[in-house]
Every structure is written in structure tokens, then in C-alpha cells.
Design an enzyme around this catalytic site. Structure first.
Site, short mmCIF file in Angstrom:
data_model
loop_
_atom_site.label_atom_id
_atom_site.label_comp_id
_atom_site.label_asym_id
_atom_site.label_seq_id
_atom_site.Cartn_x
_atom_site.Cartn_y
_atom_site.Cartn_z
N LYS A 23 0.84 -1.20 0.00
CA LYS A 23 0.00 0.00 0.00
C LYS A 23 0.87 1.25 0.00
O LYS A 23 0.68 2.16 -0.81
CB LYS A 23 -0.90 -0.02 1.24
CG LYS A 23 -2.05 0.95 1.19
CD LYS A 23 -2.88 0.90 2.49
CE LYS A 23 -3.76 -0.33 2.54
NZ LYS A 23 -4.35 -0.51 3.90
N ARG A 92 -2.74 3.45 8.57
CA ARG A 92 -3.12 2.27 7.78
C ARG A 92 -1.98 1.26 7.76
O ARG A 92 -0.83 1.63 7.59
CB ARG A 92 -3.44 2.69 6.35
CG ARG A 92 -4.21 3.99 6.25
CD ARG A 92 -4.30 4.51 4.84
NE ARG A 92 -5.09 3.65 3.97
CZ ARG A 92 -5.21 3.84 2.66
NH1 ARG A 92 -4.55 4.84 2.07
NH2 ARG A 92 -5.93 3.02 1.93
N GLY A 101 -6.63 -9.94 7.95
CA GLY A 101 -6.36 -10.42 9.30
C GLY A 101 -5.43 -9.50 10.04
O GLY A 101 -5.22 -9.66 11.23
N MET A 103 -4.40 -5.44 11.10
CA MET A 103 -5.30 -4.53 11.80
C MET A 103 -6.12 -3.64 10.88
O MET A 103 -5.81 -3.41 9.74
CB MET A 103 -4.49 -3.70 12.76
CG MET A 103 -3.71 -2.64 12.06
SD MET A 103 -3.75 -1.21 13.11
CE MET A 103 -4.30 -0.03 11.95
N ARG A 338 -3.88 -1.20 -6.27
CA ARG A 338 -3.09 -2.44 -6.33
C ARG A 338 -3.53 -3.22 -7.56
O ARG A 338 -4.58 -2.92 -8.14
CB ARG A 338 -3.29 -3.27 -5.07
CG ARG A 338 -4.74 -3.66 -4.86
CD ARG A 338 -4.94 -4.42 -3.56
NE ARG A 338 -6.35 -4.44 -3.23
CZ ARG A 338 -6.83 -4.63 -2.01
NH1 ARG A 338 -6.02 -4.74 -0.99
NH2 ARG A 338 -8.13 -4.66 -1.80
N HIS A 454 -6.38 -47.25 -11.45
CA HIS A 454 -6.91 -47.39 -12.80
C HIS A 454 -7.92 -46.28 -13.08
O HIS A 454 -7.85 -45.59 -14.10
CB HIS A 454 -7.55 -48.76 -12.93
CG HIS A 454 -8.21 -49.00 -14.25
ND1 HIS A 454 -9.56 -48.80 -14.46
CD2 HIS A 454 -7.69 -49.37 -15.45
CE1 HIS A 454 -9.85 -49.06 -15.72
NE2 HIS A 454 -8.73 -49.42 -16.34
N ARG A 616 4.65 -46.42 -26.73
CA ARG A 616 5.36 -47.27 -25.78
C ARG A 616 4.90 -48.71 -25.94
O ARG A 616 3.70 -48.99 -25.98
CB ARG A 616 5.07 -46.80 -24.35
CG ARG A 616 5.78 -47.68 -23.33
CD ARG A 616 5.51 -47.23 -21.92
NE ARG A 616 4.13 -47.49 -21.52
CZ ARG A 616 3.64 -47.11 -20.35
NH1 ARG A 616 4.38 -46.42 -19.50
NH2 ARG A 616 2.39 -47.37 -20.04
N SER A 799 12.79 -40.60 -22.73
CA SER A 799 11.63 -39.93 -22.15
C SER A 799 11.56 -40.34 -20.69
O SER A 799 11.44 -41.52 -20.37
CB SER A 799 10.36 -40.37 -22.89
OG SER A 799 9.24 -39.79 -22.26
N CYS A 867 7.53 -37.49 -19.56
CA CYS A 867 6.14 -37.83 -19.85
C CYS A 867 5.36 -38.21 -18.60
O CYS A 867 4.29 -38.79 -18.69
CB CYS A 867 6.06 -38.93 -20.89
SG CYS A 867 6.75 -40.49 -20.34
N TYR A 887 11.30 -31.47 -24.76
CA TYR A 887 9.84 -31.39 -24.71
C TYR A 887 9.30 -31.89 -23.37
O TYR A 887 10.00 -32.58 -22.62
CB TYR A 887 9.21 -32.21 -25.85
CG TYR A 887 9.35 -33.71 -25.71
CD1 TYR A 887 8.39 -34.47 -25.06
CD2 TYR A 887 10.47 -34.37 -26.23
CE1 TYR A 887 8.51 -35.84 -24.94
CE2 TYR A 887 10.61 -35.75 -26.11
CZ TYR A 887 9.63 -36.48 -25.46
OH TYR A 887 9.75 -37.83 -25.32
P1 ADP Z 1 -7.88 -1.82 3.93
O1 ADP Z 1 -6.50 -2.27 3.66
O2 ADP Z 1 -8.63 -2.67 4.88
O3 ADP Z 1 -8.61 -1.50 2.67
P2 ADP Z 1 -7.36 0.96 4.18
O4 ADP Z 1 -6.12 1.41 4.86
O5 ADP Z 1 -7.32 0.97 2.71
O6 ADP Z 1 -7.72 -0.46 4.73
O7 ADP Z 1 -8.49 1.91 4.74
C1 ADP Z 1 -9.83 1.57 4.99
C2 ADP Z 1 -10.75 2.61 4.37
O8 ADP Z 1 -10.43 3.91 4.82
C3 ADP Z 1 -10.64 2.65 2.87
O9 ADP Z 1 -11.91 2.83 2.32
C4 ADP Z 1 -9.78 3.85 2.63
O10 ADP Z 1 -10.02 4.40 1.37
C5 ADP Z 1 -10.19 4.76 3.74
N1 ADP Z 1 -9.13 5.71 4.08
C6 ADP Z 1 -7.89 5.39 4.49
N2 ADP Z 1 -7.14 6.50 4.65
C7 ADP Z 1 -7.94 7.54 4.38
C8 ADP Z 1 -7.73 8.96 4.35
N3 ADP Z 1 -6.55 9.50 4.65
N4 ADP Z 1 -8.76 9.73 3.98
C9 ADP Z 1 -9.95 9.17 3.66
N5 ADP Z 1 -10.21 7.87 3.66
C10 ADP Z 1 -9.21 7.05 4.01
MG MG Z 2 -7.95 -0.45 1.30
MG MG Z 3 6.23 -46.59 -16.18
#
Ligand code: ADP
Ligand code: MG
Ligand code: MG
Length: 920
Positions: A23, A92, A101, A103, A338, A454, A616, A799, A867, A887
Site C-alpha cells: 500500500k 493504515r 487479518g 489490523m 493495487r 486405474h 510405448r 523420455s 512424460c 519437450y
Molecule cells: P484496507 O487495507 O482494509 O482496505 P485501508 O487502509 O485501505 O484499509 O483503509 C480503509 C478505508 O479507509 C478505505 O476505504 C480507505 O479508502 C479509507 N481511508 C484510508 N485512509 C484515508 C484517508 N486519509 N482519507 C480518507 N479515507 C481514508
Molecule cells: Mg484499502
Molecule cells: Mg512406467
């Protein structure tokens, strides 16, 4: 040099995802190419690791952070924690690989009593400010202080229901203020402390929480599940970013988008947005978001900005993008981007489209698709929206999905299949004489046997789904039912198989049919151009060969002739051949087989003309064509009883003055006839006992059979050569390759070669024409690897039969391994992969490499291929390419996967390092 822990978006190296996280790195890239990103900075993954190691933020970090905050203050003209124009930020997380998973993001950090008042005065929008505040308290409380969401939600819901609104936009400023105050109480009550007023303290605790989340239970479990090593992602970065607000009114919005449709690959707007909303509201389903297209009417000039953003993103990243945006008072900001995750069909389409749009090169178009991914496109799949739970689990023995009536024997399956019914052949295990049932069935389910049983091998060859060894299913043929736990499946009940997962479902689940799109054809054409290794198919019948052709096979790398023996019209002749006590009798049976095999080869060669077909010679031990000892014993016993019945009937009829008319079959069926059948069965039983071996797979099979019964190989060689001659006569260009299995010494090869030479001489004189063919050997014993130089002096090609060769290298049989201990070995990490699916590069790879090298010493330009099943596996193919094989040969449906993998191997050869070896 002292580590640098903090990088502003304008300065970070956007290609260093390991340091800045995915990110953060992309925020840097976007900032640096002029996309409108709210300013901010990244705290590196190194800071995270150091924090986790030392249990405190590394020294100097907070100073550096404060310094960056000052720069943000200057850039935005706002002040952090004070003043009439306060700076709020988000915190973030983000590591090198996206990882659910970890934060949650904290939004609106920087609010305290003072900035709250400032912001209200500045915006004149009390509702907005309290909305931001209550979000902040909850997120901070949850993430940094560990207070459960439910503690907050409870109050939020209480106010909503008292006011009588369903969604949060229905709440007014006073309500949100009340909620904020309640939330502050929750924090106090839960932690015994006041909510922090010091915004630097807020920031510090938020960053620490982000870092700690790397060690969170869910994050660790995720990394283990997906085998994410520290080499791939180590620690999470923390991104501190100026807040922009999508919740300041109706000229504000927040949304997510894809630069192309990830379901189809179509180049169109794809995504959703919500007006007057913040952050996760879109995904959280708080209100129903609108499709992005709607923005064109609702906010046309912002829509134009969005189109421009997409174009810029794709041009820069050269990849379909999955992005987040927020519109604050009419201005569009991009908050994240991304590479988009798409299904296989969309990947293929976008590859071809983006090349044609000159966005990417052919090389990129090929390399961006994981070859394994194509498998999705080549078999029917279960509708992913189905919620039906499986009733049994077996081995995923042949991919694809199918539904049909459960049928417990091949004859009935054939009968129903021919009348147009969808059937699933369900057996304890299958045998060669079930083959007609395979043809008629949509899928095969067995309760015993592994991935080379089989059933598995034949189903794979036919491209039909198969679940093998589903031990939870108890098939009772006599009752014509199967038991799964306490559940009874009657013959005729509908079931569904998923051969890719090994699951068995009750009832019919709709499937999605495969589709070889135009784009896939184009893409694989590019792959063939880029490749320097051929992809052949393992195909035993003309039908399979035709299918393989459709998949783009460049020849047949393995045709197992015994599969031809198993067909219904041939098996009786083969059995006669096996039962023969004299060479003369055996020759008579073989003479009947000769024209049949020749006809098969003519068809096979014609389908593959002008490409090579490697045939074969007979490989399995002979008793595989006979019933089992127990089956025969049972039959003999039944027949003996029956003989008495027949005898009794004859006696009774003779005693009657006027015998009643008997139905047709009984008139013919006399004692002698039954005796006849009986003696045949007894003879067969004798033969079965005679042929019995302790270790059939290590016994009398392959070339050993060919040498002890030379007339069998002679017949097959003659059939191949005559077929080739006949094709040549008809102007069909053919390239037969005769392959000898199970060889351990050059003497064996010489032996067979003599027969070949003799027959070639004969035919060439007879037809006055030269035959074009090659003679080679399968390498599937350890000794053959160590004697490769000598073998290559006789063989024109090698082979690698990496199924037997893997068994020989590991000294365990595939069936026993897969049924008994291999899954546990894989689960516990004793063995990383199933070596029968993924070539064991570290062990077997060394043998193969040695054999390749010595083989080429024995014969310059020796043609070498593989093969085994591993020949269709991308990572295994990379190794094969690296050591210079000519091959790979794999089952027909794997051919497209292999074509792309072969191209990828060539394009990425320079960076290849043999796993487990130190790069030179
Ligand atoms: P995740 O990885 O779970 O998507 P994000 O870090 O992207 O978490 O953030 C969660 C939400 O908060 C997203 O919708 C993101 O666009 C929004 N967000 C994050 N930073 C800002 C910011 N500086 N201003 C406005 N919205 C934000
Ligand atoms: Mg996000
Ligand atoms: Mg054989």
C-alpha cells in the site's frame, strides 16, 4: 549507516514493497506520477520488525514522525492537535503482500476536545464532525485499546432504534454527539483511563498497534496457510495519511473501482460508490452503494476525473488496477491502488486486450498469468455460488465437475449413458473391463485407490472428472446402494463430483462449462512463438489424440498401447493370448490383434500428422488383464452349483412324459456347455496363480515381458511399422517413435532393437520404400539414469517416465504413499509436495540432470523429454527447461497450462535458480 524509518510519499522508493509495504509503495508511486493522493508518509517494515524485537518503538522514530507531521502541517496549512484548521490523519497497515487479518485502519486520528471545536467552527457542520469523532473513538478503541466492537455497537444501535432510523445518515448532529460521548464512556469504563487528548500519543499508540497486528493470530495463520515466508513479506509498514472526507455532504463520496471488469476482463467501468460516506462504508454494506456508471449523471465532472485516474493508473502500473477513492467537496483523491485480482478468463482477455492497446508487451502479457490458473478454463467447474455441503471427501484424481445418477456397474452405466442419461460410475475400484462404463459416464467415483489407480489414470486420460479413494463411501453392489455414514445413496440417486477438490455432493449442482475463447487461442499462440521447448500430449486413443490437438499438443509424447488392449472387443483376444500355453497359440491370438493395433496406429498417426507419435510397447504385468483370483474362485463356485441345477433339470425333463416347452436360452444351456465355461475359468485361475507376483510393479513387466515373450513386442512393432508404411503410401507424413519401457541395461534395448531392424528390413524390401521412425527408451529406473551414456548409444531419444522413476527414487509406491502417509507428510511439512505431482527437483532432479548430461555425451543431440504427470506442472517444467529438455508431455487438458509454462520458463530462464541450490 543509521536506518531510515520514515519516508514521505513524495520520496519513498515505490518499487521497494518489502520495505514500504504494498500500500505504501503504491501511494509513493502514485504521488510521484502526479496523481491526487492526500499527502502522508510511510513508516517502514523495518521499524515494525525492530519494534517487535525490542518491544518498543526504535529510538529516533518518534522524532522522525514528528518531523514528517510538521511537514504535513506546512503542506496542508493545518495544525496537528490544535487550532482552527486541524490536521486529521489515517493510520493504515500494509505489508509486502496484502494480508487480511491484520489490523483495521484508524480514520480521523487527531481529534480531541480542542480540534473538535476547531473543526466544528471551521466547517460549520457539527453533524459531520461528530460523525468523524464517533468513528475515530470506536476504531481507536478497537484497534489500539483492544475494546470489542460490540461494546460500541450496542450504544449505536440503541440510539438508532430510539430515534427510529435504520441507517446512520438518518442520525442528526445531536445524536452523533450523544453517541460520541457514550463511546468515550465505553473507553473509560473498559480501560480505566480517559481517551487520550495528546494527539502524538494517539499516533504513537496507533502505530504500535499496527506493528503488533503483524503478530496477530489471524495474520500468522494466514501466512502459514498461504506459505508466505519472511522472504516474501516481513513486517508491516504503517502509513500516515492526511484525511480527506467523503462524508461532508452530497458533493462528497467514497468508492472502490476496478479499471476493468474482473469477472469478464471487459474494458469497462466497474465498481461502486456512496455519496456522503467515509472509509469502509461501501464494503461494510451500511447502505446499498451505486454502480460507478451512475456517477456519470450524478457527478459528471468527478466521473471524468475518475476515468482519467483509471487511465493514468493502468498506463503507469501496466496492469488492471483495483483502487479506492474519495471525493471531498468535488475533488477526487485516490487513496489506494493495487493489481486487480481476476478470474482466469478475465486475465486472458485483459492480457490480449492490453497488448493490443499497446499498454503492455507480449512478454508481459504472457508473464502476468500464472499458467496453473488456466486450468480453471479447461474443465467444467461447480457454480461457486452453490451452498450445498459435501457428503464425502476423496482424492482429487482428475479435475472437472459433473453431476449424474449414481450407477454401480459399467454395463448399466453404458446402457443408461447410451440412452442419453447423465451418469456417475461409482465403484469400489475400477478395472480394465469397466472401460465402457467410463465412456458412458460423466464422472467416476471410487472408494478405493489413489491418484494412479486405474480409475484416476483412465479418467485423466479421457479428461473426465474423477474422485478416487473416497473411503467414507461404502459401496454394496448386491444391494445396489452405497452408504456414506448413516446416509444411503440408492442406485439412480443424483450426486455431483468435484474432481478438483475431491468432494462429493448430494444432488445436482450446476456447473460452468469451459470455454476455449478466441483470446486464449491468441495468447497461447504467442506462448508457442516465445517457447523453445515443445509440448506433447499423453494420449492413448485417436479420440484422445484429437482432443489433444484441440488443446494445441505438438505431438504425442506417450501412447500407452495397453489402453488399446483394454477395449471391449480386444480384451477377449488379449486374454486368449495370455492363456495360451504354446507359442503357436499365443501367435494365433497376436495375429488377431495385429490388424486391430495397426488400424489404431494408422488413425493415431493420421490425426497427429506430421508430428511425432511416441508409442510405448506393452508395459504392465499380464495379470492386469485378467480377473482377480478371488473373483474367479467365486465364479467357479457359482458355476459348480449352477451345473448341478442344469443337470437336475435335464434329469427331470428326461423323466417327464411330456416335457414342458423351455424358454430359448434354457434349451441350449446343457451340462456340457456349463462344463465348458467352468473349465475355462479353472484354466484362467491356474494362469492367474501362475502369474501371481509379490511385487507386480517391480516384477515381470515392461521390457522384461517383451524379452521373455518376444512375439508380443514383435507384433506391436510390426503394427507400428506397417501403419507407418501404409500412411506413407497414402501420402500422410508420419513420425512414429518406438519406446521401450522399464529398461535397466543397454542389452535389453539391443535385444528389442534387433526385432525392429529385422522387421524394418522386411518391410522396406516389401514396399521398396524407406521408413522414417526413431527408436528410444523410457527412463524410469535408477539404473537407467546411471547407465544413460551407454543407453544413448542405442536409443535416439529418452523420455523420463517420472511416475515410476519417482517411485524408484523414493522407494515407495504411489498408491500406498498417497493412501497412507503422504498427506500427513505434506501436512506436517516432512515433504513439501506430493512428488508424483510436483517433480522432486532436489532429489530426483539430480538423477535426471545427470542422465541428461550423460545421455548427451553418449549421443550428440539426443532428444529428451518427460512424460510423467509432473510434465504438466509449471514449476517442474521450469526445471526441465533449465536442464535442457526438448519437450514435456502431459495429459491433453494440461497441454494449454504447459504451453504457457514452457513460454514462461524460457522468458524467465535468466532469473531461474534451482530450488535448494545456491545460485552461482
Ligand atoms: P484496507 O487495507 O482494509 O482496505 P485501508 O487502509 O485501505 O484499509 O483503509 C480503509 C478505508 O479507509 C478505505 O476505504 C480507505 O479508502 C479509507 N481511508 C484510508 N485512509 C484515508 C484517508 N486519509 N482519507 C480518507 N479515507 C481514508
Ligand atoms: Mg484499502
Ligand atoms: Mg512406467
Amino acid at each position: 549507516m543509521k536506518k531510515r524509518y520514515v519516508y514521505p510519499f513524495s520520496d519513498g522508493d515505490g518499487h521497494d514493497k518489502k520495505l514500504l509495504g504494498g500500500k505504501g509503495a503504491n501511494l509513493c508511486q502514485m504521488t510521484q506520477i502526479g496523481i491526487n493522493v492526500p499527502p502522508g508518509f510511510v513508516i517502514t517494515t523495518e521499524a515494525c520488525l525492530d519494534y517487535l524485537q525490542g518491544n518498543q518503538l526504535p529510538s529516533g522514530l518518534l522524532v522522525a514522525v514528528r518531523n514528517e507531521i510538521s511537514k504535513l502541517e506546512a503542506a496542508t496549512n493545518k495544525t496537528f492537535g490544535t487550532g482552527p484548521n486541524p490536521l486529521l490523519v489515517s493510520v493504515r497497515s500494509g505489508s509486502a503482500l496484502s494480508m487480511p487479518g491484520m489490523m483495521d485502519t484508524i480514520l480521523n486520528l487527531g481529534l480531541n476536545d480542542e480540534t473538535l471545536t476547531g473543526l466544528i467552527q471551521q466547517t460549520g457542520d457539527e453533524r459531520f464532525v461528530y460523525d468523524a469523532y464517533r468513528r475515530f473513538i470506536q476504531l481507536f478503541g478497537k484497534v489500539a485499546l483492544g475494546i470489542g466492537d460490540e461494546k460500541f455497537d450496542e450504544h449505536f444501535e440503541a440510539v438508532k432504534s430510539r430515534v427510529g432510523v435504520k441507517v446512520d445518515v438518518g442520525l442528526e448532529a445531536s445524536h452523533l454527539k450523544e453517541i460520541s460521548e457514550k463511546f468515550l464512556d465505553v473507553v473509560h469504563h473498559e480501560t480505566g483511563e480517559e481517551f487520550p487528548q495528546d494527539v502524538m500519543m494517539q499516533l504513537q499508540r496507533a502505530v504500535e498497534a499496527v506493528f503488533r497486528s503483524w503478530r496477530g493470530k489471524r495474520a500468522i495463520a494466514y501466512r502459514r496457510e498461504f506459505q508466505i515466508t519472511p522472504d516474501m513479506a516481513n513486517g508491516t509498514a504503517a502509513n500516515i495519511q492526511t484525511m480527506v472526507f467523503g462524508n461532508m455532504g452530497n458533493d462528497c463520496a467514497t468508492g472502490v473501482g476496478f479499471s476493468r471488469n474482473p469477472g469478464t476482463g471487459e474494458n469497462e467501468m466497474y465498481g461502486e460508490y456512496l455519496t456522503n460516506a467515509q472509509g469502509e462504508d461501501v464494503v461494510a454494506g451500511i447502505r446499498t452503494p451505486n454502480p460507478l456508471q451512475q456517477m456519470e449523471n450524478e457527478m459528471p465532472s468527478q466521473f471524468a476525473q475518475l476515468v482519467e485516474l483509471q487511465t493514468k493508473l493502468e498506463a503507469h502500473f501496466q496492469e488492471v488496477q483495483d483502487y479506492e477513492f474519495t471525493i471531498e467537496k468535488g475533488t477526487l483523491y485516490c487513496l489506494q491502488t493495487r493489481n486487480g485480482k481476476m478470474n482466469a478468463a478475465a486475465m486472458v482477455k485483459t492480457s490480449v486486450d492490453m497488448y493490443r492497446e499497446k499498454l503492455i508487451s507480449k512478454r508481459q502479457a504472457l508473464l502476468r498469468i500464472d499458467p496453473e490458473f488456466l486450468e480453471q478454463l479447461l474443465h467444467p467447474r461447480l457454480d461457486p455460488s452453490s451452498t450445498i455441503k459435501p457428503i464425502a471427501q476423496g482424492l482429487p484424481a482428475s479435475p472437472g465437475a459433473a453431476s449424474g445418477k449414481c450407477i454401480f456397474d459399467a454395463d448399466l452405466a453404458e446402457k443408461l449413458g447410451k440412452s442419453g442419461e447423465q451418469v456417475i460410475l461409482v465403484r469400489e475400484e475400477t478395472r480394465p473391463d469397466d472401460i465402457h462404463g467410463f465412456f458412458a459416464a460423466q464422472g467416476i467415483l471410487t472408494s478405493r485407490g489413489g491418484k494412479t489407480s486405474h480409475a484416476a489414470v483412465v479418467a485423466r486420460g479421457m479428461g473426465k472428472p474423477c474422485v478416487a479413494g473416497a473411503e467414507g463411501i461404502n459401496v454394496d453392489i448386491s444391494l445396489r446402494q452405497a452408504k456414506v455414514g448413516s446416509r444411503i445413496i440408492h442406485e439412480g440417486d443424483i450426486i455431483t463430483l468435484d474432481g478438483a477438490s475431491g468432494e462429493v455432493f448430494p444432488g445436482a449442482i450446476p456447473t460452468i462449462e469451459p470455454h476455449f475463447s478466441d483470446e486464449l487461442t491468441v495468447l497461447l499462440g504467442w506462448a508457442d512463438e516465445a517457447a523453445d521447448m515443445k509440448v506433447m500430449a499423453n494420449a492413448d486413443t485417436p479420440d484422445a489424440a484429437r482432443k489433444a490437438r484441440e488443446y494445441g499438443a505438438m505431438g504425442i509424447g506417450l501412447c500407452r498401447t495397453e489402453r488399446m488392449f483394454n477395449a471391449r472387443d480386444r480384451l477377449p483376444i488379449v486374454i486368449d493370448m495370455i492363456l495360451a500355453d504354446t507359442r503357436e497359440d499365443r501367435k494365433a491370438a497376436l495375429n488377431k490383434l495385429l490388424p486391430i493395433q495397426r488400424a489404431d496406429f494408422i488413425e493415431l498417426f493420421s490425426v497427429m500428422s506430421p508430428d511425432p507419435v511416441t508409442v510405448r510397447l506393452l508395459d504392465p504385468p499380464m495379470h492386469e488383464f485378467l480377473p482377480t483370483e478371488q473373483q474367479l474362485i467365486d465364479q467357479i463356485e457359482t458355476l459348480r452349483m449352477y451345473r448341478n441345477v442344469v443337470k437336475g433339470r435335464q434329469t427331470a425333463i428326461a423323466a417327464l412324459a411330456t416335457p414342458p416347452p423351455l424358454p430359448e436360452p434354457f434349451r441350449e444351456l446343457n451340462e456340457e456347455l456349463v462344463d465348458d465355461v467352468l473349465s475355462k475359468k479353472v484354466q484362467m485361475l491356474g494362469k492367474v496363480r501362475e502369474l501371481r507376483e509379490i511385487n507386480p510393479m517391480l516384477g515381470h513387466r515392461g521390457v522384461r515381458l517383451g524379452i521373455t515373450y518376444p512375439e508380443i513386442y514383435a507384433m506391436q512393432i510390426r503394427a507400428i511399422l506397417e501403419a507407418a508404411m501404409e500412411c506413407a503410401e497414402n501420402g500422410i507424413e508420419v513420425r512414429p517413435e518406438i519406446m521401450v519401457p522399464q529398461v535397466i541395461t543397454s542389452q535389453e534395448l539391443l535385444h528389442v532393437k534387433k526385432t525392429v531392424d529385422r522387421l524394418v528390413d522386411q518391410l522396406e524390401t516389401e514396399f521398396g520404400k524407406k521408413l522414417r521412425f526413431t527408436f528410444g527408451t523410457m527412463i524410469e529406473t535408477v539404473r537407467a539414469c546411471t547407465r544413460a551414456r551407454r543407453l544413448a548409444e542405442i536409443a535416439e531419444f529418452f523420455s523420463f517416465g517420472t511416475n515410476d522413476l519417482t517411485q524408484a527414487t523414493f522407494s515407495f509406491s504411489r498408491e500406498d504413499a498417497e493412501n497412507k502417509f503422504l498427506p500427513m507428510y505434506n501436512d506436517s511439512g516432512i515433504l513439501q509436495d506430493n512428488p508424483f505431482e510436483v517433480l522432486d527437483i532436489q532429489g530426483l532432479g539430480q538423477l535426471i540432470e545427470m542422465a541428461v548430461q550423460q545421455g548427451r555425451e553418449g549421443r550428440e543431440g539426443l532428444k529428451i523429454g518427460i512424460c510423467g504427470e509432473q510434465g504438466g506442472h509449471p514449476e517442474s517444467i521450469r526445471f526441465c527447461h533449465h536442464i535442457g529438455l526438448d519437450y514435456v508431455s502431459c495429459s491433453g487438458p494440461r497441454v494449454p497450462v504447459a504451453r504457457l509454462a514452457v513460454a514462461n520458463s524460457k522468458l524467465r530462464e535468466k532469473e531461474y535458480v534451482v530450488p535448494g541450490r545456491i545460485p552461482a
